[in-house]
Design a protein around this motif. Structure first.
Motif, mmCIF file in Angstrom:
data_model
loop_
_atom_site.group_PDB
_atom_site.id
_atom_site.type_symbol
_atom_site.label_atom_id
_atom_site.label_comp_id
_atom_site.label_asym_id
_atom_site.label_seq_id
_atom_site.Cartn_x
_atom_site.Cartn_y
_atom_site.Cartn_z
ATOM 1 N N PRO A 77 69.711 -12.998 19.860
ATOM 2 C CA PRO A 77 68.182 -13.329 19.984
ATOM 3 C C PRO A 77 67.140 -14.209 19.665
ATOM 4 C CG PRO A 77 68.757 -11.748 18.424
ATOM 5 C CD PRO A 77 70.182 -12.877 18.296
ATOM 6 N N VAL A 78 66.284 -14.325 20.385
ATOM 7 C CA VAL A 78 65.558 -15.976 20.344
ATOM 8 C C VAL A 78 63.930 -14.710 19.408
ATOM 9 C CG1 VAL A 78 64.324 -17.973 19.819
ATOM 10 C CG2 VAL A 78 66.865 -17.433 20.622
ATOM 11 N N ILE A 79 63.024 -15.100 18.240
ATOM 12 C CA ILE A 79 61.538 -15.081 18.652
ATOM 13 C C ILE A 79 61.205 -16.056 19.274
ATOM 14 C CG2 ILE A 79 59.412 -14.176 17.543
ATOM 15 C CD1 ILE A 79 61.719 -11.863 16.383
ATOM 16 N N THR A 80 60.120 -16.830 19.782
ATOM 17 C CA THR A 80 59.373 -18.005 19.897
ATOM 18 C C THR A 80 58.164 -17.498 18.965
ATOM 19 O OG1 THR A 80 58.756 -17.484 21.994
ATOM 20 C CG2 THR A 80 60.942 -18.735 21.159
ATOM 21 N N ILE A 81 57.549 -18.462 18.206
ATOM 22 C CA ILE A 81 55.282 -18.750 18.328
ATOM 23 C C ILE A 81 55.441 -19.686 18.677
ATOM 24 C CG2 ILE A 81 54.581 -17.812 16.548
ATOM 25 C CD1 ILE A 81 56.119 -15.962 15.043
ATOM 26 N N ASP A 82 54.308 -19.956 19.811
ATOM 27 C CA ASP A 82 53.956 -21.318 19.520
ATOM 28 C C ASP A 82 52.357 -20.656 19.566
ATOM 29 O OD1 ASP A 82 55.867 -22.539 20.727
ATOM 30 O OD2 ASP A 82 56.578 -20.669 22.415
ATOM 31 N N GLY A 83 51.795 -22.433 19.019
ATOM 32 C CA GLY A 83 50.051 -21.827 19.021
ATOM 33 C C GLY A 83 49.770 -23.267 18.421
ATOM 34 N N PRO A 84 48.612 -23.872 18.315
ATOM 35 C CA PRO A 84 48.423 -24.881 17.305
ATOM 36 C C PRO A 84 47.975 -25.101 16.384
ATOM 37 C CG PRO A 84 46.230 -23.192 18.269
ATOM 38 C CD PRO A 84 47.212 -22.643 18.173
ATOM 39 N N SER A 85 48.242 -26.155 15.570
ATOM 40 C CA SER A 85 48.355 -26.102 13.803
ATOM 41 C C SER A 85 47.429 -25.414 13.218
ATOM 42 C CB SER A 85 48.315 -27.485 13.531
ATOM 43 O OG SER A 85 47.386 -28.101 13.875
ATOM 44 N N ARG B 113 55.600 -25.970 19.463
ATOM 45 C CA ARG B 113 54.415 -25.905 20.969
ATOM 46 C C ARG B 113 54.595 -25.143 21.987
ATOM 47 N NH1 ARG B 113 52.644 -27.186 17.019
ATOM 48 N NH2 ARG B 113 50.784 -28.510 16.493
ATOM 49 N N ASP B 114 56.272 -25.631 22.309
ATOM 50 C CA ASP B 114 57.027 -24.979 23.723
ATOM 51 C C ASP B 114 58.012 -24.458 23.759
ATOM 52 O OD1 ASP B 114 58.672 -26.979 22.187
ATOM 53 O OD2 ASP B 114 58.957 -27.864 23.960
ATOM 54 N N MET B 115 58.088 -23.633 22.412
ATOM 55 C CA MET B 115 59.535 -22.761 22.219
ATOM 56 C C MET B 115 59.462 -21.984 23.443
ATOM 57 S SD MET B 115 60.518 -24.121 19.740
ATOM 58 C CE MET B 115 60.412 -25.484 19.907
ATOM 59 N N GLY B 116 58.506 -21.411 24.308
ATOM 60 C CA GLY B 116 58.468 -20.300 24.480
ATOM 61 C C GLY B 116 58.842 -20.644 25.988
ATOM 62 N N THR B 117 58.145 -21.864 26.536
ATOM 63 C CA THR B 117 57.852 -22.214 27.295
ATOM 64 C C THR B 117 59.326 -23.246 27.624
ATOM 65 O OG1 THR B 117 56.784 -24.772 26.747
ATOM 66 C CG2 THR B 117 55.596 -21.922 27.364
ATOM 67 N N VAL B 118 60.000 -24.169 26.935
ATOM 68 C CA VAL B 118 60.740 -25.116 27.760
ATOM 69 C C VAL B 118 61.752 -24.922 26.917
ATOM 70 C CG1 VAL B 118 61.376 -27.964 27.416
ATOM 71 C CG2 VAL B 118 59.137 -26.526 28.045
ATOM 72 N N VAL B 119 61.812 -25.325 25.744
ATOM 73 C CA VAL B 119 63.339 -24.191 24.419
ATOM 74 C C VAL B 119 64.127 -23.374 24.177
ATOM 75 C CG1 VAL B 119 64.012 -25.479 22.142
ATOM 76 C CG2 VAL B 119 62.323 -26.754 22.599
ATOM 77 N N PHE B 120 63.539 -22.227 24.820
ATOM 78 C CA PHE B 120 63.778 -20.929 24.494
ATOM 79 C C PHE B 120 63.356 -20.159 25.711
ATOM 80 C CE2 PHE B 120 64.572 -22.624 20.592
ATOM 81 C CZ PHE B 120 65.707 -22.880 20.077
ATOM 82 N N PRO B 121 63.445 -20.252 26.865
ATOM 83 C CA PRO B 121 62.650 -19.674 27.609
ATOM 84 C C PRO B 121 63.482 -18.720 28.084
ATOM 85 C CG PRO B 121 64.028 -21.167 29.017
ATOM 86 C CD PRO B 121 63.942 -21.623 27.684
ATOM 87 N N ASP B 122 64.340 -18.499 27.283
ATOM 88 C CA ASP B 122 64.692 -17.115 27.549
ATOM 89 C C ASP B 122 64.991 -15.567 26.731
ATOM 90 O OD1 ASP B 122 66.198 -17.573 30.032
ATOM 91 O OD2 ASP B 122 67.978 -18.150 29.041
ATOM 92 N N ALA B 123 63.948 -16.934 25.684
ATOM 93 C CA ALA B 123 63.641 -15.600 24.273
ATOM 94 C C ALA B 123 63.377 -13.949 24.692
ATOM 95 C CB ALA B 123 62.793 -16.764 23.666
ATOM 96 N N VAL C 210 55.469 -15.365 21.794
ATOM 97 C CA VAL C 210 54.231 -14.783 21.194
ATOM 98 C C VAL C 210 53.409 -16.202 20.886
ATOM 99 C CG1 VAL C 210 52.841 -14.443 19.057
ATOM 100 C CG2 VAL C 210 55.185 -13.394 18.825
ATOM 101 N N PHE C 211 51.866 -16.179 20.967
ATOM 102 C CA PHE C 211 51.128 -17.387 21.605
ATOM 103 C C PHE C 211 49.959 -17.264 20.446
ATOM 104 C CE2 PHE C 211 47.733 -20.109 22.658
ATOM 105 C CZ PHE C 211 48.593 -21.754 23.185
ATOM 106 N N LEU C 212 50.485 -17.160 19.725
ATOM 107 C CA LEU C 212 49.254 -17.294 18.480
ATOM 108 C C LEU C 212 48.575 -18.703 17.905
ATOM 109 C CD1 LEU C 212 48.752 -15.767 15.456
ATOM 110 C CD2 LEU C 212 50.712 -16.951 14.672
ATOM 111 N N THR C 213 46.618 -18.148 18.122
ATOM 112 C CA THR C 213 45.886 -18.823 18.238
ATOM 113 C C THR C 213 44.588 -19.094 17.140
ATOM 114 O OG1 THR C 213 44.689 -20.389 19.409
ATOM 115 C CG2 THR C 213 44.785 -17.768 20.073
ATOM 116 N N ALA C 214 43.938 -19.292 16.167
ATOM 117 C CA ALA C 214 43.288 -19.266 16.269
ATOM 118 C C ALA C 214 41.218 -20.076 16.469
ATOM 119 C CB ALA C 214 43.055 -19.406 14.878
ATOM 120 N N SER C 215 40.429 -20.010 16.049
ATOM 121 C CA SER C 215 39.483 -20.735 15.635
ATOM 122 C C SER C 215 39.553 -22.601 15.514
ATOM 123 C CB SER C 215 37.728 -20.731 15.889
ATOM 124 O OG SER C 215 38.214 -20.381 14.251
ATOM 125 N N PRO C 216 39.576 -23.160 16.222
ATOM 126 C CA PRO C 216 39.547 -24.611 15.317
ATOM 127 C C PRO C 216 38.779 -24.752 13.890
ATOM 128 C CG PRO C 216 38.818 -25.074 17.855
ATOM 129 C CD PRO C 216 38.816 -23.762 17.869
#
Ligand code: DC
Length: 227
Positions: free
Chosen positions: A6-14, A132-142, A146-152
């Protein structure tokens, strides 16, 4: 792709809190943790150590595939990162290395070179993958994305706090500009841009604590019957 664990992906900006949140969740579940940004940073450091040019895509790909890296669990909780025999745990965390990593990350051959290495981290009992692309490219079947963001501004404020804790100082306005530039490059590159994966849970951490974000994700896991 063989990806049974099982994989959990957490993508988002630094600066959105991905690293901290991912590590806590991996520890709580006793799962593996992949800091994919560290791989891009390690490659950037290796490129500068070897005095290589950023325009020779095929050579960069070979370096990405064969990069001599070890992630060692040291005495402290932090993993020690060793590149070609040298401890670089701190050296890869500078703004300069981050910016060079972001430039390298826009080169398709580099992303291809790192793809299998990243997928190899998906092992039982499970993996939390931060990038950045864990859920879109590297582990598409995760199982959970999660897409975690916050203001710059908030991300810059957090970075300033981190630097202060290390006794370093930085101009916050310049930092906000650098963050925006890096976001722009990461989000608009032609390959694997930073975008939420289809079905990703979007979490804005600007006004949330680490604990609140962790709880939200653990709650999703429980709903899916994973923990
Ligand atoms: O998460 P970080 O700041 O350590 O990542 C450094 C750079 O690497 C980031 O600006 C973009 C790139 N990166 C990427 O393109 N894809 C990933 N999965 C992780 C990082």
């Amino acid at each position: 792709m063989i990806n049974k664990a099982p994989v959990i992906t957490i993508d988002g900006p630094s600066g959105a809190g991905k690293g901290t949140v991912s590590k806590i969740i991996a520890e709580k579940l006793d799962w593996y943790f992949l800091d994919s940004g560290a791989l891009y940073r390690l490659l950037a450091l290796a490129v500068s150590h070897h005095g290589m040019k950023m325009d020779d895509a095929e050579t960069l790909k070979v370096l990405a595939e064969h990069l001599d890296v070890q992630f060692k669990q040291g005495e402290s909780k932090d993993t020690e990162i060793i590149l070609e025999g040298e401890v670089v745990t701190q050296a890869i965390r500078t703004e300069e290395v981050g910016n060079n990593a972001s430039k390298l990350a826009a080169i398709p051959a580099v992303r291809e070179g790192l793809l299998l290495r990243q997928q190899a981290f998906a092992q039982e009992p499970g993996l939390v993958a931060d990038g950045r692309d864990m859920g879109t490219v590297v582990f598409p079947d995760a199982e959970i994305k999660v897409f975690l963001t916050a203001s710059p501004e908030e991300r810059a404020r957090r970075r300033v706090e981190q630097l202060k804790a290390k006794g370093e100082s930085v101009n916050i306005d310049e930092l906000i500009e650098t963050i925006k530039e890096r976001d722009e490059r990461d989000a608009n590159r032609a390959i694997s841009p930073l975008v939420p994966a289809v079905g990703a849970i979007i979490v804005d951490s600007t006004t949330k604590s680490i604990e609140q974000v962790v709880d939200m994700i653990l709650c999703e896991l429980t709903k899916k019957g994973i923990s």
